[in-house]
Structure formats: C-alpha cells, structure tokens
Design a protein around this motif. Structure first.
Motif, PDB file in Angstrom:
ATOM      1  N   VAL A 312     -10.757   0.919  16.985  1.00  0.00           N
ATOM      2  CA  VAL A 312     -10.957   0.476  15.825  1.00  0.00           C
ATOM      3  C   VAL A 312      -9.863  -0.315  15.055  1.00  0.00           C
ATOM      4  O   VAL A 312     -10.258  -1.150  14.200  1.00  0.00           O
ATOM      5  N   GLU A 313      -8.815  -0.382  15.751  1.00  0.00           N
ATOM      6  CA  GLU A 313      -7.718  -1.010  15.187  1.00  0.00           C
ATOM      7  C   GLU A 313      -8.147  -2.742  15.145  1.00  0.00           C
ATOM      8  O   GLU A 313      -7.737  -3.265  14.165  1.00  0.00           O
ATOM      9  N   PRO A 314      -8.562  -3.381  16.051  1.00  0.00           N
ATOM     10  CA  PRO A 314      -9.164  -4.622  15.815  1.00  0.00           C
ATOM     11  C   PRO A 314     -10.025  -5.049  14.833  1.00  0.00           C
ATOM     12  O   PRO A 314      -9.855  -5.836  14.285  1.00  0.00           O
ATOM     13  N   GLY A 317      -7.981  -4.766  11.307  1.00  0.00           N
ATOM     14  CA  GLY A 317      -6.949  -5.896  11.059  1.00  0.00           C
ATOM     15  C   GLY A 317      -5.528  -5.307  10.631  1.00  0.00           C
ATOM     16  O   GLY A 317      -5.335  -4.222  10.911  1.00  0.00           O
ATOM     17  N   PRO A 318      -4.590  -6.219  10.617  1.00  0.00           N
ATOM     18  CA  PRO A 318      -3.305  -5.944  10.303  1.00  0.00           C
ATOM     19  C   PRO A 318      -2.934  -5.076   9.053  1.00  0.00           C
ATOM     20  O   PRO A 318      -3.560  -5.232   8.018  1.00  0.00           O
ATOM     21  N   LEU A 319      -2.442  -4.101   9.281  1.00  0.00           N
ATOM     22  CA  LEU A 319      -1.961  -3.014   7.854  1.00  0.00           C
ATOM     23  C   LEU A 319      -0.519  -3.104   7.655  1.00  0.00           C
ATOM     24  O   LEU A 319      -0.212  -2.240   6.857  1.00  0.00           O
ATOM     25  N   ILE A 357      -4.549   7.257  11.896  1.00  0.00           N
ATOM     26  CA  ILE A 357      -4.574   5.975  11.651  1.00  0.00           C
ATOM     27  C   ILE A 357      -3.317   5.705  10.954  1.00  0.00           C
ATOM     28  O   ILE A 357      -2.511   5.054  11.135  1.00  0.00           O
ATOM     29  N   LEU A 358      -2.880   6.552  10.030  1.00  0.00           N
ATOM     30  CA  LEU A 358      -1.894   6.692   9.159  1.00  0.00           C
ATOM     31  C   LEU A 358      -0.460   6.724   9.861  1.00  0.00           C
ATOM     32  O   LEU A 358       0.418   6.172   9.981  1.00  0.00           O
ATOM     33  N   PHE A 430      -9.680   5.543   5.335  1.00  0.00           N
ATOM     34  CA  PHE A 430     -10.190   4.640   6.469  1.00  0.00           C
ATOM     35  C   PHE A 430     -11.438   5.355   6.925  1.00  0.00           C
ATOM     36  O   PHE A 430     -12.188   4.644   7.302  1.00  0.00           O
ATOM     37  N   ALA A 431     -11.679   6.756   6.804  1.00  0.00           N
ATOM     38  CA  ALA A 431     -12.758   7.525   7.333  1.00  0.00           C
ATOM     39  C   ALA A 431     -13.267   8.029   5.861  1.00  0.00           C
ATOM     40  O   ALA A 431     -12.410   8.609   5.502  1.00  0.00           O
TER      41      ALA A 431
END
Length: 503
Positions: A312-314, A317-319, A357-358, A430-431
């Motif tokens: 899911v990173e793409p 996007g940039p975080l 994700i974090l 994010f979720a």
C-alpha cells in the motif's frame, strides 16, 4: 429511571433474580441482548416470578424480564423500545407549528422525484425519514429542505433555528457546510451527544429536556443505538420538525437496537439514484454487497500480499518531508485512500496495520525530518469542543526515539491545532475499522477481510465498500467473503410489530 450506561447492572441483577427453572432461557436472553438485540422472540411461554407482562404506557416494569406478545425483553430494553414507540406515535400525530402548503413550493429542478417528495413531506409533518445508499443525495436533499423552509417561513416568521447533528462531528459538519446561515437563519452543527447534553452514566431517560429548534436534522441515523434513539425522540418538542437521514443497509449500531432499519422499512422515503460516482462498475459493487450477490465481488477479490504495508505504500505516497507539510494538502491526500477492516486485532486488523505503517515510517526518518499521519479522536472533551469520531492529522519533526511522543502538533479538520497529548484520546488512522469508517468517504478503499470477518456479516462488507468513490479492492479469501455475504446482522426488536398498531 436508570442511566444510559447501566445495562450490565441490569443483567447481573436479573441473573440473581432468575429461578432455576428459568435460568437456561434467561442466559439465552442475556446472550441475545449482549449481541445487540432488544428482545428474544419465542413461541414458548416461560413462567417465572421475575417475568411481567408489558404495558403500553411508560411505567417501568417491576421485574427484570418483560414479556409482550411472544417477545421477551430485559427490563431496560423494553423501556427503551417503549419510549421509542411512544414518541414515534407522538411525532407522527403532531403537526409542526408552521405548516406550509407543499403545492405552493418551488421545487428545484436539481431534485429527482423522490428527493422532491422528501421536501414536500417535511413541510407539514413533524417526522421525516430519508434513506438511501451512498451518493443518493441524502445530504443534498436535506440542504434543499432547509432552503425550502427558509423561503416558505421567513416572510412570516422572525427567524428559523436549525440544529444539525450526527453521531460524529465530521458527518454533522459535512451537512452544515452546504447551507449558508443568514441573520434570520441560525444553523448550529454539533454531535448528537452534545445536542442532547448527554454524559455517559449521568443522564436519566425521562428528564423532559427539549431541543430548542424549529428543525432538527440528524445524519448517519443508522449508527444510532436504541438508548440514543430514545433520548433523541423524547427531546423533540411537539411543533418542531425532525429529519432522520441514513443508509438502512449499513452496519447496525454497536450498542444495539437496529431502530433506523425498522423505521426505514415502515415510514421512510427511499432515494435510489446514485450521484456519487458515474462509474457503473463501482455502483455494481455497491449493489452486489447490499443484496449479497458474491459473483461481482470475485472480480475485485485478491489474496493477502506477503507484505501488505509495502503493497500500500505507493498508494499512500510519501509520508516523510524535509519541511513542515501543509495540513490542507495532507487532509486532501489522506482522504484519497483508506484501509478498512472489520477486525482490530490480528495480522490484518486495524491496530496491527496502523502500527506497522507507523513503525516503517519511523525506520526511514532522519533527525530533523517531518512526518505526518491521519488520526481519529476516540473520546470527548466538551471544554475543548473535541468529539469522538472527528478526523485530524498529526504532524511532527523527528527528534529521535519512538513516534509519536505526544509533543507533536495535531490539526483538526476545522483548522484548530493542539499538542497531541492535549487530545482526550486518538488513534492513528491509516486503517479504520468498518464501524469508525461510517460517515466517511474516500477515493480509494482497500477492504481487508481476514478470517473472522464473517462474524460481522454482509452489512459490514457493504459499509466498507461503499466508503469508496472511485475504486475498491477486497483482499482476503473466497471462503471468508462467501460466508460474509450470506450472514446477516439485523438486530431483533419489536418495533415492526408494535408500529402496526398506529401505521
């Protein structure tokens, strides 16, 4: 009368009072209640000292179990349902203080026939229920109702007071933003609990505290449990108008009752034309999830990837940023995509995915760089006007250690800024769980269905996929998806049978 948080006390008291003969049935009733049902329907007549016959008035029963026409209730649930029935009758019979001839209205050509019907109905009825799927224009219709009342009444009435409420602040604000207040049109947007001045464990049901407004509009009404519905209906003064908006096919409320689905079935105006998206494919997905047709859902089903976060990173996007990012741009970006899951725990539960994700974000950070993440409030603080369900963003500059540390900036959707540790409670978002996603919409949604999701049934699947405006994907296995589509989570109550007496 008990406070709204006393259900467990009721259960313990009733269990002590149950006779040995009635205990098996009583345990079944308690289990049913804990799953959100107001009553247990049974053709078998249970004889026990702690069961009394229900009455049509609001006198509180003297025993912990109430029987009425083949339905058995815990006392509290019977009182809540009877209160709802009593005030439904009152509001359906009452006339608003200022009746408008619906034939004299100039109906906007932007409205379809069902939407126009809702506008006309509100002009001379105290209660209007509007239901429909995603993008069918429920909020749009409510805005036109307010405009129509304003045009019809303000020539003869000095001012018009409108309160807009929803279980979450975001849903209430979304509707309020469609209407511009004027000197003679006062509009207030607030959470449902705040409008009713409810504080957990402190409010009694029969306090007769009325909402002071000519029109009360409540959005996302499918999320309202029986206790909150009883308080709401009891607080509508005769002469005011109440509009309930919601999607009857969504998840029933966490705390039970399923009231809106029954109201929608009996007295609602149903909006059917979807305006959210012109993409026929996603509309077909909405409908397939609603009716339980699994075949179209196979086309968007894919197995769980080995590394979901990398997958899911793409899309996220940039975080990580070299300078402080713009909150406005971050809100816009985070509204493009969400992971949604029925489960909180486990490899593909909400808590696990947010943490992963974090932590991946933290591993990539260098000292002095900025990072950001979406958040959602989980508690209320009325002194700061912070409310459960409100979305926000956390923005921090990395100084080493674990993120977040509480000193970061939290920016809310209304532009206000706080230190993160000033918030009454929050979650990284994010979720989102299916329940917390209600009332929101995103361009893209990935619906995660790990094993165990089938316990949440078709309504959870429908709620998750209808958060998407442009595209939705389901990750999981066929067996879980098929079991979820078959199962239903409709909550039992006696509303349908009891409404037949006056509808």
């Amino acid at each position: 009368m008990e406070t709204i948080e006393n259900s467990e006390i009721d259960l313990l008291f009733a269990e002590r009072c149950a006779t040995e003969k009635a205990k098996p049935f009583f345990r079944q009733l308690m289990s049913h209640s804990r799953r959100g049902h107001l009553c247990l329907k049974s053709d078998e007549r249970i004889e026990a000292d702690n069961i009394v016959e229900g009455r049509n008035d609001l006198v509180c029963p003297t025993a912990p179990i109430v029987h009425e026409e083949g339905r058995y209730y815990l006392q509290r649930n019977w009182v809540l349902e009877t209160t709802i029935i009593h005030h439904l009758q009152r509001l359906l019979r009452a006339r608003p203080d200022y009746v408008v001839d619906p034939q004299s209205l100039l109906i906007s050509p932007q409205l379809n026939l069902r939407q126009a019907e809702a506008v006309r109905h509100t002009m001379n009825h105290s209660l209007t229920v509007v239901t429909g799927g995603p993008g069918t224009g429920k909020t749009f219709t409510a805005g036109h109702i307010i405009q129509a009342l304003q045009q019809a009444l303000l020539p003869t009435v000095s001012h018009l007071s409108v309160k807009i409420a929803a279980p979450t602040g975001k849903a209430a604000d979304r509707l309020a933003q469609t209407i511009a207040p004027t000197d003679r049109l006062k509009i207030e947007s607030l959470t449902l609990h705040r409008m009713l001045s409810l504080q957990p464990g402190r409010n009694r049901l029969f306090e007769k505290r009325f909402i002071q407004a000519d029109l009360i509009v409540v959005d996302e009404a499918s999320m309202i449990d029986a206790s909150l519905f009883a308080h709401l209906l009891a607080a509508i003064p005769s002469g005011s108008r109440l509009i309930l908006l919601g999607d009857a096919d969504q998840l029933p409320p966490i705390d039970g009752g399923g009231v809106f689905a029954d109201l929608a079935e009996r007295i609602a105006i149903h909006l059917e034309t979807c305006h959210r998206t012109k993409e026929e494919n996603i509309q077909n997905i909405y409908e397939a999830a609603r009716i339980g047709d699994v075949n179209p859902l196979y086309t968007i089903l894919e197995p769980f990837p080995k590394e979901l976060i990398e997958w899911v990173e793409p899309v996220l996007g940039p975080l990580i940023f070299d300078a402080r990012p713009s909150p406005v741009e971050l809100f816009e970006r985070f509204d493009r995509f969400r992971l949604i899951s029925p489960l909180r725990k486990g490899p593909f539960g909400v808590d696990t995915m947010n943490e992963a994700i974090l932590r991946r974000q933290q591993q990539k950070l260098s000292l002095g760089q900025w990072w950001a993440a979406p958040i959602i409030l989980t508690n209320n603080d009325s002194s700061l006007e912070l409310y459960n369900g409100s979305p926000g963003i956390v923005i921090g500059q990395y100084r080493g250690g674990t993120i977040p540390n509480g000193s970061e900036e939290a920016v809310l959707a209304d532009g206000r800024s706080f230190l993160l540790n000033q918030l009454p409670g929050y979650e990284i978002a994010f979720a989102l769980s299916v329940h917390k996603s209600q009332g929101s919409e995103y361009q893209q949604v990935v619906c995660c269905l790990p094993q165990g999701s089938e316990e949440f049934a078709r309504e959870a699947l429908y709620t998750a996929v209808t958060r998407a405006k442009i595209s939705v994907r389901i990750v999981g296995d066929r067996a879980t998806l098929e079991a979820m589509v078959v199962a239903r989570s409709r909550q039992e109550n006696g509303l349908q049978e009891r409404m037949k007496a006056f509808l």
